[in-house]
Scaffold this motif. Sequence first.
Motif, PDB file in Angstrom:
ATOM      1  N   ALA A   1       0.745  -1.422  -0.062  1.00  0.00           N
ATOM      2  CA  ALA A   1       0.174   0.130  -0.213  1.00  0.00           C
ATOM      3  C   ALA A   1       1.540   0.909  -0.181  1.00  0.00           C
ATOM      4  O   ALA A   1       2.520   1.274   0.436  1.00  0.00           O
ATOM      5  CB  ALA A   1      -0.766  -0.519   1.139  1.00  0.00           C
ATOM      6  N   ILE A   2       0.300   2.370  -1.155  1.00  0.00           N
ATOM      7  CA  ILE A   2       1.532   3.591  -1.279  1.00  0.00           C
ATOM      8  C   ILE A   2      -0.223   4.965  -0.291  1.00  0.00           C
ATOM      9  O   ILE A   2      -1.192   4.577  -1.032  1.00  0.00           O
ATOM     10  CB  ILE A   2       2.119   3.356  -2.579  1.00  0.00           C
ATOM     11  N   ASP A   3       0.830   5.255   0.338  1.00  0.00           N
ATOM     12  CA  ASP A   3      -0.299   6.928   0.425  1.00  0.00           C
ATOM     13  C   ASP A   3      -1.310   6.079   1.220  1.00  0.00           C
ATOM     14  O   ASP A   3      -2.179   7.116   0.329  1.00  0.00           O
ATOM     15  CB  ASP A   3       0.324   7.505  -0.118  1.00  0.00           C
ATOM     16  N   PRO A   4      -1.974   5.024   1.421  1.00  0.00           N
ATOM     17  CA  PRO A   4      -3.400   4.893   1.597  1.00  0.00           C
ATOM     18  C   PRO A   4      -3.941   6.421   2.150  1.00  0.00           C
ATOM     19  O   PRO A   4      -3.983   6.214   3.769  1.00  0.00           O
ATOM     20  CB  PRO A   4      -3.758   3.790   1.889  1.00  0.00           C
ATOM     21  N   TYR A   5      -5.034   6.904   1.724  1.00  0.00           N
ATOM     22  CA  TYR A   5      -5.559   7.692   2.201  1.00  0.00           C
ATOM     23  C   TYR A   5      -7.561   7.078   2.405  1.00  0.00           C
ATOM     24  O   TYR A   5      -7.772   7.709   1.398  1.00  0.00           O
ATOM     25  CB  TYR A   5      -6.415   9.626   1.824  1.00  0.00           C
ATOM     26  N   LEU A   6      -7.936   6.498   3.286  1.00  0.00           N
ATOM     27  CA  LEU A   6      -8.938   5.818   3.403  1.00  0.00           C
ATOM     28  C   LEU A   6     -10.362   6.307   4.717  1.00  0.00           C
ATOM     29  O   LEU A   6     -11.450   5.922   4.975  1.00  0.00           O
ATOM     30  CB  LEU A   6      -8.413   4.191   3.830  1.00  0.00           C
ATOM     31  N   GLY A   7      -9.929   7.173   5.119  1.00  0.00           N
ATOM     32  CA  GLY A   7     -10.809   7.577   6.197  1.00  0.00           C
ATOM     33  C   GLY A   7     -10.962   9.403   5.522  1.00  0.00           C
ATOM     34  O   GLY A   7     -10.917   9.636   4.838  1.00  0.00           O
ATOM     35  N   ASN A   8     -10.960   9.863   7.437  1.00  0.00           N
ATOM     36  CA  ASN A   8     -12.153  11.682   7.442  1.00  0.00           C
ATOM     37  C   ASN A   8     -11.279  12.490   7.999  1.00  0.00           C
ATOM     38  O   ASN A   8     -11.536  13.525   8.511  1.00  0.00           O
ATOM     39  CB  ASN A   8     -13.220  11.666   7.590  1.00  0.00           C
ATOM     40  N   HIS A   9      -9.827  11.428   8.109  1.00  0.00           N
ATOM     41  CA  HIS A   9      -8.684  12.237   9.333  1.00  0.00           C
ATOM     42  C   HIS A   9      -8.606  13.740   9.076  1.00  0.00           C
ATOM     43  O   HIS A   9      -8.155  14.600  10.018  1.00  0.00           O
ATOM     44  CB  HIS A   9      -7.318  11.798   9.404  1.00  0.00           C
ATOM     45  N   CYS A  10      -8.624  14.225   7.739  1.00  0.00           N
ATOM     46  CA  CYS A  10      -8.264  15.428   7.748  1.00  0.00           C
ATOM     47  C   CYS A  10      -8.973  16.499   7.891  1.00  0.00           C
ATOM     48  O   CYS A  10      -9.066  17.401   8.491  1.00  0.00           O
ATOM     49  CB  CYS A  10      -7.495  16.160   5.628  1.00  0.00           C
ATOM     50  N   GLU A  11     -10.397  15.926   7.316  1.00  0.00           N
ATOM     51  CA  GLU A  11     -11.567  16.839   7.693  1.00  0.00           C
ATOM     52  C   GLU A  11     -11.887  16.910   9.238  1.00  0.00           C
ATOM     53  O   GLU A  11     -11.895  18.327   9.964  1.00  0.00           O
ATOM     54  CB  GLU A  11     -13.071  16.365   7.450  1.00  0.00           C
ATOM     55  N   ALA A  12     -11.097  15.687   9.743  1.00  0.00           N
ATOM     56  CA  ALA A  12     -11.172  16.117  11.300  1.00  0.00           C
ATOM     57  C   ALA A  12     -10.463  16.395  11.531  1.00  0.00           C
ATOM     58  O   ALA A  12     -10.731  17.210  13.389  1.00  0.00           O
ATOM     59  CB  ALA A  12     -11.111  14.561  12.041  1.00  0.00           C
ATOM     60  N   ILE A  13      -9.431  17.274  11.610  1.00  0.00           N
ATOM     61  CA  ILE A  13      -8.332  17.975  12.065  1.00  0.00           C
ATOM     62  C   ILE A  13      -8.149  19.056  11.275  1.00  0.00           C
ATOM     63  O   ILE A  13      -7.700  20.118  12.366  1.00  0.00           O
ATOM     64  CB  ILE A  13      -7.069  17.006  11.918  1.00  0.00           C
ATOM     65  N   LEU A  14      -8.634  19.107  10.589  1.00  0.00           N
ATOM     66  CA  LEU A  14      -8.594  20.687  10.229  1.00  0.00           C
ATOM     67  C   LEU A  14      -9.355  21.570   9.670  1.00  0.00           C
ATOM     68  O   LEU A  14     -10.725  21.061   9.240  1.00  0.00           O
ATOM     69  CB  LEU A  14      -8.031  21.266   8.384  1.00  0.00           C
ATOM     70  N   GLY A  15      -9.540  22.631  10.461  1.00  0.00           N
ATOM     71  CA  GLY A  15     -10.765  23.172  10.405  1.00  0.00           C
ATOM     72  C   GLY A  15     -10.913  24.682   9.671  1.00  0.00           C
ATOM     73  O   GLY A  15      -9.872  24.515   8.564  1.00  0.00           O
ATOM     74  N   PHE A  16     -11.710  25.699   9.853  1.00  0.00           N
ATOM     75  CA  PHE A  16     -11.855  26.732   8.841  1.00  0.00           C
ATOM     76  C   PHE A  16     -10.532  27.370   8.709  1.00  0.00           C
ATOM     77  O   PHE A  16     -10.376  27.529   9.875  1.00  0.00           O
ATOM     78  CB  PHE A  16     -12.793  27.625   9.602  1.00  0.00           C
ATOM     79  N   PRO A  17      -9.909  28.329   7.609  1.00  0.00           N
ATOM     80  CA  PRO A  17     -11.332  27.709   6.457  1.00  0.00           C
ATOM     81  C   PRO A  17     -11.034  26.932   5.757  1.00  0.00           C
ATOM     82  O   PRO A  17     -10.634  26.858   4.277  1.00  0.00           O
ATOM     83  CB  PRO A  17     -10.189  28.999   6.153  1.00  0.00           C
ATOM     84  N   PHE A  18     -10.604  25.509   5.863  1.00  0.00           N
ATOM     85  CA  PHE A  18     -10.337  24.634   5.101  1.00  0.00           C
ATOM     86  C   PHE A  18     -11.798  23.548   4.770  1.00  0.00           C
ATOM     87  O   PHE A  18     -12.177  23.784   6.350  1.00  0.00           O
ATOM     88  CB  PHE A  18      -9.436  23.492   6.303  1.00  0.00           C
ATOM     89  N   ASP A  19     -11.592  23.421   3.427  1.00  0.00           N
ATOM     90  CA  ASP A  19     -12.673  22.604   3.017  1.00  0.00           C
ATOM     91  C   ASP A  19     -11.923  21.205   2.952  1.00  0.00           C
ATOM     92  O   ASP A  19     -11.729  20.951   1.974  1.00  0.00           O
ATOM     93  CB  ASP A  19     -13.539  22.717   2.610  1.00  0.00           C
ATOM     94  N   HIS A  20     -12.340  19.480   3.497  1.00  0.00           N
ATOM     95  CA  HIS A  20     -11.357  18.775   3.182  1.00  0.00           C
ATOM     96  C   HIS A  20     -12.507  17.310   3.861  1.00  0.00           C
ATOM     97  O   HIS A  20     -11.990  16.076   3.965  1.00  0.00           O
ATOM     98  CB  HIS A  20     -10.092  18.380   4.665  1.00  0.00           C
ATOM     99  N   ARG A  21     -13.877  17.951   3.239  1.00  0.00           N
ATOM    100  CA  ARG A  21     -15.139  16.455   2.727  1.00  0.00           C
ATOM    101  C   ARG A  21     -13.725  15.890   1.603  1.00  0.00           C
ATOM    102  O   ARG A  21     -14.027  16.094   0.579  1.00  0.00           O
ATOM    103  CB  ARG A  21     -16.420  17.443   2.682  1.00  0.00           C
ATOM    104  N   ARG A  22     -14.615  14.504   2.040  1.00  0.00           N
ATOM    105  CA  ARG A  22     -13.883  13.435   0.735  1.00  0.00           C
ATOM    106  C   ARG A  22     -15.180  13.941  -0.144  1.00  0.00           C
ATOM    107  O   ARG A  22     -16.138  13.934   0.126  1.00  0.00           O
ATOM    108  CB  ARG A  22     -14.040  11.883   1.367  1.00  0.00           C
ATOM    109  N   LEU A  23     -14.753  14.167  -1.143  1.00  0.00           N
ATOM    110  CA  LEU A  23     -15.091  13.783  -2.877  1.00  0.00           C
ATOM    111  C   LEU A  23     -15.839  12.703  -3.313  1.00  0.00           C
ATOM    112  O   LEU A  23     -16.117  11.976  -3.971  1.00  0.00           O
ATOM    113  CB  LEU A  23     -14.462  13.998  -3.762  1.00  0.00           C
ATOM    114  N   THR A  24     -14.527  11.400  -2.769  1.00  0.00           N
ATOM    115  CA  THR A  24     -14.588  10.004  -3.376  1.00  0.00           C
ATOM    116  C   THR A  24     -14.733   9.301  -2.000  1.00  0.00           C
ATOM    117  O   THR A  24     -14.434   9.568  -0.743  1.00  0.00           O
ATOM    118  CB  THR A  24     -13.011   9.822  -4.158  1.00  0.00           C
ATOM    119  N   ARG A  25     -15.595   8.414  -2.480  1.00  0.00           N
ATOM    120  CA  ARG A  25     -15.729   7.401  -1.071  1.00  0.00           C
ATOM    121  C   ARG A  25     -14.885   6.459  -0.661  1.00  0.00           C
ATOM    122  O   ARG A  25     -14.156   5.685  -1.532  1.00  0.00           O
ATOM    123  CB  ARG A  25     -17.187   6.803  -1.469  1.00  0.00           C
TER     124      ARG A  25
END
Length: 287
Positions: free
Chosen positions: A45-69
């Motif tokens: 596995a290389i660089d697997p992003y399988l969760g929502n950690h960026c959305e969880a840790i980055l607040g305004f003005p960042f918007d890191h909601r997943r576009l891809t399930r």
Amino acid sequence: MIEPLLVGEPLLAEIASTAVLPGSLAAWRLGQAGFILKFPTAVIAIDPYLGNHCEAILGFPFDHRRLTRSPLDPAELDILDLLICTHNHPDHLEAPTVRALGRGNANASVVAPPACRQELEGLGWSPSRIQSSVPGKPIVIGALTVTGFAVPHEDFEDENGNPYQGFLISDGEVTVAHLGDLLDDIRVREILSAEPIDLLAVPINGRDKTRSGMGFAGNLTAEEATELAWHVGAVTTIPMHYDMFAQNVDLDALARFRVAAVSVNLTFQVAEVGEKILITRAAGRAE
């Protein structure tokens, strides 16, 4: 929400059951910069992003909601021999995913730049399982050779401590180059031109003043990625890093990549998340 081609148990079953012959490789795109690679003797596995950690840790003005399930629950992915993290940004070294993979793959090693070691240990990877990648020095893991090389992701220190790396992964017959995050540089071109590359994974999300002002480090544009792939003579190129966060991508990046690649007769494969790609060096093409 972009839906993967395969999700969950069907995808896990396909990875496990796919037979890979010598001189061949199977690859599955996971979204963002994430991949599963299956060589005849190893699953990576290389660089697997399988969760929502960026959305969880980055607040305004960042918007890191997943576009891809997410196509997989990392807690169910238990057939890995190796994890590679190109650098410690949370969309490439995602803490919950990396922690789960460490727990579920007790015999797996992880290869990453030295700057990632402390975080990896904190996520439960024992020091004996962590291989710190020194640019230009191959790491042998079973039948695989993994070689990191320094890449510019705004900052570029072409020495042992460079925090951003691309990786060459080879079993002696098929070679994959995963570029992580980067801008173009002659030193990177020289490394990639030194040996045949069967599959080149390259980011295309680009950069602009707005994103730079928010602290996003820049990446290749679609046109720059195409020109780099053409220059180094990659047999097959696959674009990445365009389908996860609307805030950090040129929205027409993929369409522009297709146009640019066709214009220079670049052989490329655009894969859906969860789609299997077969690479055979003898055939010299993706199937």
